[in-house]
Design an enzyme around this catalytic site. Structure first.
Site, PDB file in Angstrom:
ATOM      1  N   GLY A  45      38.024  39.474  37.445  1.00 49.01           N
ATOM      2  CA  GLY A  45      38.169  39.781  36.021  1.00 49.01           C
ATOM      3  C   GLY A  45      36.798  40.023  35.432  1.00 49.01           C
ATOM      4  CD  GLN A  50      32.328  37.805  32.101  1.00 50.61           C
ATOM      5  OE1 GLN A  50      33.423  38.342  32.215  1.00 50.61           O
ATOM      6  NE2 GLN A  50      31.830  37.025  33.038  1.00 50.61           N
ATOM      7  CB  CYS A  91      32.253  32.017  35.108  1.00 48.74           C
ATOM      8  SG  CYS A  91      31.925  33.080  33.693  1.00 48.74           S
ATOM      9  CG  LEU A  92      31.986  37.687  37.971  1.00 53.67           C
ATOM     10  CD1 LEU A  92      32.452  39.114  37.751  1.00 53.67           C
ATOM     11  CD2 LEU A  92      31.566  37.464  39.412  1.00 53.67           C
ATOM     12  CG  HIS A 133      37.882  32.859  32.908  1.00 48.36           C
ATOM     13  ND1 HIS A 133      37.315  31.779  33.543  1.00 48.36           N
ATOM     14  CD2 HIS A 133      36.897  33.788  32.815  1.00 48.36           C
ATOM     15  CE1 HIS A 133      36.032  32.054  33.816  1.00 48.36           C
ATOM     16  NE2 HIS A 133      35.762  33.263  33.386  1.00 48.36           N
ATOM     17  CD  GLU A 134      38.050  37.658  32.653  1.00 47.05           C
ATOM     18  OE1 GLU A 134      37.997  37.239  33.824  1.00 47.05           O
ATOM     19  OE2 GLU A 134      37.016  37.871  31.967  1.00 47.05           O
ATOM     20  CG  HIS A 137      34.199  35.557  29.307  1.00 49.60           C
ATOM     21  ND1 HIS A 137      32.984  34.915  29.337  1.00 49.60           N
ATOM     22  CD2 HIS A 137      34.684  35.495  30.563  1.00 49.60           C
ATOM     23  CE1 HIS A 137      32.741  34.482  30.578  1.00 49.60           C
ATOM     24  NE2 HIS A 137      33.764  34.812  31.338  1.00 49.60           N
TER      25      HIS A 137
END
Ligand SMILES: O=C(O)C[C@@H](Cc1ccccc1)C(=O)SCC(=O)c1ccccc1
Ligand SMILES: [Zn+2]
Length: 168
Positions: A45, A50, A91-92, A133-134, A137
């Site tokens: 994702g 981000q 998480c990236l 999660h997204e 963000h």
């Protein structure tokens, strides 16, 4: 083109993204670049926050072979009161940190697609968790915010040490 991913504790990750007013070619270009960036990371994702674009756009691909990119523009989640279950998240923007987070395991999502058409879906399991999660963000929230203060401060120290080593 691949975009660079902001890393914790970058304060820009705390920005609340603005709704998209018109799904035009520039938004579609952003989505294409986000999908490419997600595949290259690799990740399942990616939220526009981000990549330092503060618009309510997110992409997800849970397929094994990067063959099913999903696009959610101006996503709205309806999260029914349900049993929360722990699932390991990464998480990236916080590389190398994997911790269990307890979240509801099913959501209803309303969003616009790549062409600006509205759609509504129900999801459960990893898709439901990834959507939450997204969308977090896009609201300036990170999965480590659900951990204890002690765990969060340990993670911050470890990540900042890694970043100092990388910089030196
Ligand atoms: O930071 C992000 O939003 C991407 C994140 C999404 C996510 C992962 C796990 C649970 C919830 C949300 C990631 O993709 S982290 C990398 C990852 O989980 C993964 C990478 C390669 C293959 C499979 C998973
Ligand atoms: Zn993340």
């Amino acid at each position: 083109m691949t975009l660079s991913i902001l890393e914790f504790p970058d304060p820009r990750l705390r920005t609340v993204a603005e709704p998209v007013t018109s799904v035009d070619d520039s938004i579609r270009r952003l989505v294409d670049d986000m999908i490419e960036t997600m595949y290259e990371a690799p990740g399942i994702g990616l939220a526009a926050t981000q990549v330092n674009v503060h618009r309510r756009v997110l992409v997800i691909d849970l397929s094994e072979d990067q063959s099913n990119p999903r696009v959610f523009i101006n996503p709205e989640l309806e999260i029914p009161e349900s049993e929360k279950e722990p699932m390991q998240e990464g998480c990236l923007s916080i590389p190398g940190v994997y911790e269990d987070v307890s979240r509801p395991q099913s959501v209803r999502v309303r969003a616009l697609d790549y062409h600006g058409e509205p759609f509504e879906e129900e999801h459960s399991g990893l898709m439901a968790v990834c959507l939450q999660h997204e969308v977090d963000h896009l609201n300036g929230k990170l999965f480590i915010d659900y951990l204890s203060q002690l765990k969060r401060s340990r993670i911050r120290r470890r990540v900042e040490k890694q970043q100092r080593q990388k910089a030196s």
